[in-house]
Design a protein around this motif. Structure first.
Motif: not given
Length: 199
Positions: A106, A109-114, A116-119
């Motif tokens: 988890h 995945c959260a770091n990847v989303v942060q 690659l997407i959110i940042t």
């Protein structure tokens, strides 16, 4: 019931008690997460035991048609006791390992989303806002420059014309400007008074 069915029922209920020990251990492991929410705790506790009762009864129904005997409860207790004696320690360690792996997945995945997407989205939004503000400032500066470019000669012409006017007309215009200033001050005071009353 035949002896075969009774034997199958005993085995099924012992396994059901063993399963009940595992699922109850898992449920208690996550209970602290909603312990503070009293109403939610009651709801989920009742739902949990209703669900497990239905599951065990479904197993019993599939094995012997749903006939309930005293030895069925004894078999369930035997399965639960077997879990507590032989498998509880092993299962707790296994459960903690599964939870650690799930938490690590988890976090990954959260770091990847942060990353690659959110940042990138936040960076793009900040960049767009900065560009829009820069363009607005540039347009404002250009409009101010054009206004000064037009206003300065006009002001200069009016000042020259004012200097050429007779003294009486100059005094009249001066008084008119004074009256205008007085009316402007009265208007500002009235507006402040009305705004204060609305509060």
């Amino acid at each position: 019931m035949t002896l075969t069915v009774q034997f199958a029922t005993m085995i099924a209920m012992v396994l059901g008690g063993f399963y009940l020990g595992i699922i109850q251990e898992t449920f208690r492991r996550f209970t602290p997460y909603w312990k503070e929410k009293v109403i939610f705790s009651y709801v989920i506790e009742v739902s949990f035991w209703l669900t497990q009762t239905l599951i065990l009864f479904y197993v019993l129904f599939r094995v012997n048609g749903g006939e309930i005997r005293v030895y069925i409860f004894a078999a369930c207790l035997l399965g639960f006791a077997m879990y507590k004696v032989f498998a509880a320690g092993i299962y707790k360690r296994l459960l903690e390992g599964i939870i650690r792996v799930a938490a690590a997945i988890h976090r990954f995945c959260a770091n990847v989303v942060q990353a690659l997407i959110i940042t990138p989205i936040m960076w793009i939004v900040k960049l767009v806002v900065s560009i829009v503000l820069w363009i607005a400032g540039l347009i404002g500066s250009i409009l101010l420059f054009l206004f000064k470019l037009v206003y300065t000669p006009i002001k200069w012409i009016f000042l020259k014309l004012y200097g050429l006017l007779p003294e009486k007309i100059q005094n009249f215009l001066y008084k008119t400007a004074g009256i205008y200033s007085i009316m402007k001050n009265i208007y500002i005071k009235c507006r402040k008074y009305i705004t204060f009353k609305r509060r």
